[in-house]
Scaffold this active site. Structure first.
Site, short mmCIF file in Angstrom:
data_model
loop_
_atom_site.label_atom_id
_atom_site.label_comp_id
_atom_site.label_asym_id
_atom_site.label_seq_id
_atom_site.Cartn_x
_atom_site.Cartn_y
_atom_site.Cartn_z
N HIS A 56 -1.71 -9.65 -3.21
CA HIS A 56 -1.97 -8.85 -2.04
C HIS A 56 -2.61 -7.90 -1.86
O HIS A 56 -3.39 -7.85 -2.72
CB HIS A 56 -0.28 -8.02 -1.39
N HIS A 58 -3.03 -4.56 -1.56
CA HIS A 58 -3.03 -2.73 -1.69
C HIS A 58 -3.21 -2.29 -3.03
O HIS A 58 -3.42 -2.88 -4.17
CB HIS A 58 -1.48 -2.57 -2.00
N ASP A 60 -3.03 -0.44 -5.65
CA ASP A 60 -2.39 -0.55 -6.45
C ASP A 60 -2.57 -1.72 -7.60
O ASP A 60 -2.06 -1.80 -8.70
CB ASP A 60 -1.32 0.03 -6.71
N HIS A 61 -2.96 -2.58 -6.47
CA HIS A 61 -2.92 -3.73 -7.24
C HIS A 61 -4.43 -4.68 -7.39
O HIS A 61 -4.19 -5.51 -7.69
CB HIS A 61 -2.57 -5.07 -6.47
N HIS A 114 5.95 -7.87 2.34
CA HIS A 114 5.45 -6.93 1.90
C HIS A 114 4.79 -6.21 2.77
O HIS A 114 4.16 -6.06 2.85
CB HIS A 114 5.69 -7.03 0.23
N ASP A 133 4.63 -8.43 -5.64
CA ASP A 133 6.04 -6.67 -4.77
C ASP A 133 6.65 -8.14 -4.06
O ASP A 133 7.37 -6.67 -2.88
CB ASP A 133 5.07 -5.83 -4.26
N HIS A 171 5.62 -4.65 -10.65
CA HIS A 171 6.29 -3.16 -11.18
C HIS A 171 7.33 -2.48 -11.37
O HIS A 171 8.32 -4.12 -11.48
CB HIS A 171 6.63 -1.70 -9.33
#
Length: 254
Positions: A56, A58, A60-61, A114, A133, A171
């Site tokens: 996805h 985001h 942080d990915h 998400h 996530d 995570h």
């Protein structure tokens, strides 16, 4: 030769995963939270990065994609619906598409909720699924771009995978998830056993994943919203999606 995986931490509480196919001399990073830990993992094993499989959009990915692509000229695979929000994309995929890493075949499962275009990668022969996530051990992702009904359908897709499928999530949230889940199902024996296991692993500084689909079906309240005892626990007399929504709302305030 069997596939190999290597799990490591990135950023604050993200996990990076490398999936390596010795037969095809190919290695995929599942998401790219940041480049340096991925480079270190590749160097430690002597593996060559051929692919990045993005779940996805985001940051942080995806934060390490461009740096890794410049260094390795690797292919970046991403969900079709979110490709415009992900840097460096080469190939976009949808539900049912097959992504090949060396001699390994992974099937794309669309799991919105998400984010609106979130996907998972299921490598059936290797008994692994990389869920980003959407699903966590004893938890699930927050509903940032989807409704409870949409997320519930996504979780059902994952729940329907074989029980021995190993689940790699994005995570390390398990200890906090366990604390919440025990407020919903304090007498669930599988959950209590998982809580003890997580406490041991956390005390030793060890990761709590991968988990399995079977273990999550027994202990994760977000996969159990269609059971009468969960409806009773949250005081909802309605369909499973409403029970799921009530559990998620309680977790958001926990």
């Amino acid at each position: 030769m069997p596939a190999e995986t290597y799990l490591f931490t990135c950023l604050n509480d993200n996990y990076g995963v490398l999936l390596h196919d010795p037969a095809g001399n190919a290695t995929a990073a599942i998401d790219a939270p940041e480049a340096a830990p991925i480079e270190a993992a590749l160097s430690m094993h002597g593996w060559r990065l051929t692919d990045i499989l993005v779940t996805h959009h985001h940051a942080d990915h995806t934060g390490g994609i461009i740096e890794l692509k410049k260094r390795h000229a690797c292919r970046v695979v991403a969900p079709h619906q979110e490709a415009s929000r992900i840097p460096g994309v080469d190939v976009t995929v949808r539900e049912g598409d097959v992504v090949t890493i060396g001699t390994l075949d992974g099937r794309v499962i669309e799991t919105p909720g998400h984010t609106s275009g979130h996907i998972a990668y299921w490598f059936a022969a290797q008994k692994m699924v990389f869920v980003g996530d959407t699903l966590f051990s004893i938890g699930c992702g927050r509903l940032l771009e989807g409704t409870p009904a949409v997320m519930w359908r996504s979780l059902l897709k994952l729940r329907d995978l074989p029980a021995d499928t190993q689940v790699y999530c994005g995570h390390e949230y398990t200890a906090a998830n366990v604390r919440f889940a025990l407020t919903i199902e304090p007498h669930n024996a599988a959950l209590r056993a998982r809580a003890e296991e997580v406490a041991r692993l956390s005390a030793a500084g060890e990761p709590t994943i991968p988990t399995t689909i079977g273990a999550e079906k027994s202990a994760n309240p977000f996969l159990r919203a269609d059971l009468p005892e969960l409806a009773e626990a949250v005081g909802v007399d309605g369909p499973a999606a409403q029970v799921f929504a009530a559990i998620r709302a309680k977790k958001d305030k926990f």
